[in-house]
Scaffold this motif. Structure first.
Motif, mmCIF file in Angstrom:
data_model
loop_
_atom_site.group_PDB
_atom_site.id
_atom_site.type_symbol
_atom_site.label_atom_id
_atom_site.label_comp_id
_atom_site.label_asym_id
_atom_site.label_seq_id
_atom_site.Cartn_x
_atom_site.Cartn_y
_atom_site.Cartn_z
ATOM 1 N N VAL A 141 22.730 38.738 -28.257
ATOM 2 C CA VAL A 141 22.794 37.284 -28.401
ATOM 3 C C VAL A 141 21.416 36.708 -28.099
ATOM 4 C CG1 VAL A 141 25.232 37.191 -27.807
ATOM 5 C CG2 VAL A 141 23.524 36.972 -25.998
ATOM 6 N N LYS A 142 21.185 35.507 -28.593
ATOM 7 C CA LYS A 142 19.886 34.868 -28.404
ATOM 8 C C LYS A 142 19.996 33.719 -27.412
ATOM 9 C CE LYS A 142 17.986 36.029 -32.959
ATOM 10 N NZ LYS A 142 17.383 35.493 -34.211
ATOM 11 N N LEU A 143 18.965 33.593 -26.607
ATOM 12 C CA LEU A 143 18.925 32.512 -25.636
ATOM 13 C C LEU A 143 18.876 31.167 -26.347
ATOM 14 C CD1 LEU A 143 16.319 34.045 -23.164
ATOM 15 C CD2 LEU A 143 18.794 33.933 -22.851
ATOM 16 N N GLY A 144 19.615 30.209 -25.827
ATOM 17 C CA GLY A 144 19.595 28.861 -26.382
ATOM 18 C C GLY A 144 20.569 28.628 -27.515
ATOM 19 N N GLU A 145 21.132 29.694 -28.079
ATOM 20 C CA GLU A 145 22.084 29.538 -29.176
ATOM 21 C C GLU A 145 23.514 29.503 -28.645
ATOM 22 O OE1 GLU A 145 21.561 32.481 -32.160
ATOM 23 O OE2 GLU A 145 19.603 31.726 -32.800
ATOM 24 N N GLN A 146 24.378 28.801 -29.353
ATOM 25 C CA GLN A 146 25.779 28.751 -28.961
ATOM 26 C C GLN A 146 26.436 30.108 -29.193
ATOM 27 O OE1 GLN A 146 27.745 25.515 -30.975
ATOM 28 N NE2 GLN A 146 26.890 23.987 -29.576
ATOM 29 N N ILE A 147 27.208 30.544 -28.201
ATOM 30 C CA ILE A 147 27.940 31.805 -28.289
ATOM 31 C C ILE A 147 29.419 31.461 -28.323
ATOM 32 C CG2 ILE A 147 28.394 34.023 -27.189
ATOM 33 C CD1 ILE A 147 25.706 33.649 -25.679
ATOM 34 N N GLN A 148 30.081 31.816 -29.413
ATOM 35 C CA GLN A 148 31.494 31.483 -29.577
ATOM 36 C C GLN A 148 32.371 32.558 -28.942
ATOM 37 O OE1 GLN A 148 30.736 27.952 -30.949
ATOM 38 N NE2 GLN A 148 32.857 28.675 -30.802
ATOM 39 N N LEU A 149 33.171 32.140 -27.994
ATOM 40 C CA LEU A 149 34.145 33.026 -27.356
ATOM 41 C C LEU A 149 35.532 32.570 -27.793
ATOM 42 C CD1 LEU A 149 32.598 33.015 -23.749
ATOM 43 C CD2 LEU A 149 32.027 34.521 -25.676
ATOM 44 N N GLY A 150 35.774 32.639 -29.084
ATOM 45 C CA GLY A 150 37.015 32.094 -29.623
ATOM 46 C C GLY A 150 36.959 30.584 -29.567
ATOM 47 N N ASP A 151 37.874 29.981 -28.802
ATOM 48 C CA ASP A 151 37.937 28.524 -28.718
ATOM 49 C C ASP A 151 37.052 27.955 -27.609
ATOM 50 O OD1 ASP A 151 39.338 29.445 -26.561
ATOM 51 O OD2 ASP A 151 41.183 28.350 -26.973
ATOM 52 N N LYS A 152 36.179 28.765 -27.067
ATOM 53 C CA LYS A 152 35.271 28.314 -26.007
ATOM 54 C C LYS A 152 33.835 28.641 -26.408
ATOM 55 C CE LYS A 152 36.312 27.031 -22.351
ATOM 56 N NZ LYS A 152 36.480 25.664 -21.780
ATOM 57 N N THR A 153 32.931 27.709 -26.131
ATOM 58 C CA THR A 153 31.516 27.897 -26.443
ATOM 59 C C THR A 153 30.707 27.953 -25.156
ATOM 60 O OG1 THR A 153 31.735 26.698 -28.531
ATOM 61 C CG2 THR A 153 29.512 26.928 -27.636
ATOM 62 N N VAL A 154 29.786 28.915 -25.088
ATOM 63 C CA VAL A 154 28.851 28.977 -23.966
ATOM 64 C C VAL A 154 27.435 29.092 -24.518
ATOM 65 C CG1 VAL A 154 30.546 30.062 -22.438
ATOM 66 C CG2 VAL A 154 28.940 31.502 -23.718
ATOM 67 N N VAL A 155 26.474 28.804 -23.661
ATOM 68 C CA VAL A 155 25.060 28.919 -24.020
ATOM 69 C C VAL A 155 24.351 29.669 -22.904
ATOM 70 C CG1 VAL A 155 22.930 27.684 -24.569
ATOM 71 C CG2 VAL A 155 25.132 26.734 -25.284
ATOM 72 N N MET A 156 23.499 30.626 -23.274
ATOM 73 C CA MET A 156 22.695 31.343 -22.282
ATOM 74 C C MET A 156 21.269 30.797 -22.291
ATOM 75 S SD MET A 156 23.795 35.357 -22.486
ATOM 76 C CE MET A 156 23.303 35.697 -20.797
#
Length: 422
Positions: A141-156
């Motif tokens: 995964v890339k820093l600063g991009e949205q990471i989709q965990l199904g119905d939840k979004t996180v950002v690193m």
């Protein structure tokens, strides 16, 4: 997408297994290391925790693993929710590659290959140096991009060298939860999960000790990490990888300010007297220095190097405005335990201190000043306020009077440092 609004109730089996809900659909599934008493040469008098979290999205995701000896306990907590095969879990997202957070990871990925590892390339490359990861199911995964965990979004977000180069934090925007990896960590083993549930003195003492012994030398990366956190839309909860989290606004604000003060080594009206002796001469001189500084209203901390662990000295040194170092001579050098302390403080990059040197000698008068300057004062730019006070064999009354006057001078110098820092 509607699934994310529902609160997934924690089962009795999960609670019995030690799982704790820390926020809506965010669970603590970590482990307490109650017996740990040393970590990276620093003391951990009340153990530590290896915090791992579970985001219960439509694609459930683990945040960080634990230390390998605690694998069974960790997985049993996951199994209390998702059954023996863990088929409900989709991902494990890793923020930091150090083995206290990752050594259980290879076992998990080998036994449950359907779980996909999410991490940055920097993290994956570091993990590859510790473990054989050729057959891992992973996705970079890339820093600063949205990471989709199904119905939840996180950002690193990357916080390189706020401990290790690959270090990252993870943010849940819709809940304003920040998983901070080792930043804001404390070595505390407890069944409680937040600072407002435990003794406040314990928390702030261990927060300070952790910072002093793990992060003190990393001033600029820590300040950049704090800037990264400040750039987020808001933080309602901080969940570190060791110790307890923060959820009250006043706790988050106080801890953030303390970190900034620690990074800048903001001085307080304190003098640390660090010494070692063979026949009590340097100890008498240290006591006289402390007495003089005390008469100037200075908070004095005294440490016999042979009897005091480096953890305690480093922790007090963060906010000491001054340092006095004393020793007897041995083999044309200062005493060995004191030398170890000075080397450690040099590695931690203490700075902006005023100081002075004292000690006893037999036939090598210049050894003590030379060694203390070489090992600590010169590389960390300690500003000496007077010439060293050296007693031949053992201090007499005049030597002790001079040491007390030195303490008073150091006390005045400490107050001048504070005036300049305002």
């Amino acid at each position: 997408m509607l699934k994310s609004i529902f609160h997934r109730k924690l089962s009795a089996a999960a609670m019995d297994a030690g799982v704790t809900e820390v926020a809506k659909n965010v669970l603590w599934i970590g482990c307490n290391d109650w017996d740990l008493r040393e970590f990276h040469s620093m003391r951990s008098p009340v153990g530590t925790s290896y915090n791992s979290y579970l985001i219960q999205s439509s694609k459930p995701t683990i945040i960080d693993a634990v230390k390998a000896p605690f694998y069974d306990q960790w997985v049993s907590r996951l199994q209390s929710i998702y059954g023996e095969d863990l088929h409900g879990i989709s991902y494990i997202l890793m923020q930091h590659a150090e083995p206290d957070h990752t050594s259980a990871l290879p076992i998990l990925l080998q036994r449950f290959p359907h779980i996909q590892l999410l991490c940055t390339k920097e993290n994956y490359d570091t993990l590859s140096r510790f473990y054989c990861n050729k057959n891992w199911n992973y996705k970079l995964v890339k820093l600063g991009e949205q990471i989709q965990l199904g119905d939840k979004t996180v950002v690193m977000a990357g916080i390189p060298m706020a401990h290790w180069p690959e270090q990252a934090v993870t943010y849940i925007p819709d809940q304003k939860i920040l998983f901070t990896s080792d930043v804001f960590g404390q070595h505390i083993a407890t069944t409680k999960r937040f600072v407002d549930e435990i003794d406040q003195c314990l928390f702030y003492n261990e927060l300070k000790s952790y910072y002093a012994n793990i992060l003190l030398r990393l001033r600029n990366p820590v300040l950049k990490a704090l800037k990264t956190a400040a750039s987020l839309p808001g933080i309602d909860m901080i969940l570190p990888s060791h110790g307890v989290g923060l959820r009250r606004p006043e706790d988050i604000a106080r801890a953030t300010k303390i970190y900034a003060d620690f990074a800048n080594q903001v001085p307080t009206k304190k003098l640390s007297v660090l010494y070692e002796c063979n026949w009590f001469g340097a100890e008498k001189m240290a006591e006289a220095v402390a007495s003089g500084a005390g008469k100037e209203g200075i908070d004095v901390k005294m440490f016999h190097a042979r009897r005091t662990h480096i953890t305690n000295v480093a922790t007090e040194m963060i906010d000491s405005a001054g340092i006095a170092v004393g020793s007897a001579c041995l083999h044309e050098s200062i005493l060995p335990d004191l030398a170890g302390h000075l080397n450690y403080l040099k590695c931690l990059n203490i700075r902006d201190k005023v100081g002075s040197i004292f000690g006893t000698y037999g036939w090598s008068k210049n050894v003590i000043p030379k060694e203390v300057r070489q090992q600590l004062f010169t590389p960390t730019k300690v500003k000496e306020v007077s010439e060293p006070i050296l007693a031949h064999w053992s201090p007499d009354d005049n030597d002790l009077r001079r040491c007390e006057e030195l303490g008073k001078l150091l006390g005045k110098s400490v107050k001048e440092v504070l005036d300049k820092s305002k």
